[in-house]
Design an enzyme around this catalytic site. Sequence first.
Site: not given
Length: 271
Positions: A10-12, A180, A53, A39, A149, A131, A145, A8
Site C-alpha cells: 500500500s505504500s513505500g 519513503t 495481515d 486505493k 532482519k 531484508s 529491527y 505491504g
Amino acid sequence: MKTILITGASSGVGKATAIHFASNGWNVIATMICLEEGKDIRSIPNIHSYLLDVTSTESINAAKEKILQDFKTIDALINNAGIGYRSFVELSEDTNINSIVNVNWLGVVKMSRAFIPVFRQQNYGQIINISSIAGLVNLPLGSFYHSTKQAVESFSECMAYELLDFNISVCTVQFGNAATNFQSNVTKSATSGIPSYNTLMDKVTELLHKKTAKNVDLTPKITQKLLSIAENPNPNFRRYSIGFDANVMKMLRAVLGYRLFNCVIRRFVLK
C-alpha cells in the site's frame, strides 16, 4: 503473463514495486492490511488488491483462498511488509517488540509456509525476502529491527535447502534507507530521564533522516533490481545488495571484521 504477490504494497517500496511490475507486464497481487490506504493503485492495470495481515495465519489463509480462485498460478512472492522500532533495550516495551517480530520475521515465515505448497504443486516458484543492510551489519539502536532482519537472512538460507528439489528459488534483498515514509513511521522509545539515551536517540534519528533524504534514486534501483531477480530466478540461494550505502557497509563489515567495524561505527556515528 506472469504473476507476483507482494506484501505491504500500500505504500513505500512495496507500492513502488507493485507499480513497476505492473508497468512491465506482470499481474500484481498487491496485499495490504488496509485497502483504503492502497486505493490509489487499485485503478492501475494489472494490479489486484487483497486484504492480508501477515501477522495473522487466519488472514493469510483467507486471502490465499481468494487469490487462488482468481489466479491459477503464482510465479513469485515478495515478502516486503515491514516496520521499524528504534529503542534502547532498557526502555523497550513488549507490545512494540511483539509487533516488530510478528511483522518482520514471523510474517515472512507465515507467508512462505502458506505459499510453498502452491509453488511445490506447480513445481516452480520464487520467494524474494526483503531484508535490509540491517540483516548483515549491526548499528546503534537497531537491537530489534536488526535482529528481525538477521532472522530473515538465516531463515531464508535454511529454507532454500529444503526447496531445492521443487524448483523453488529463495533469495534475500538488502538495501539502506530509501526515500519513503518508512523512517517517519518508525516507532521510537519515549524520551527518558537519561541524558545519554536522549542524545544518542537524537543523533541516530537525525543521521537516518539525512541518509534517507539523500537516497532519492534508491527506490527506482530497488524496483528495477527486484524485477530483474524475478525475471531471472537463480536456483541457488543469493543475497542481493542494492545501493551505495548497503554495498559499502557490507564490504566494510566483510573486510574489517566485527571488531574493527565496531570501532569505525563508534568513531563516526557515536563521536
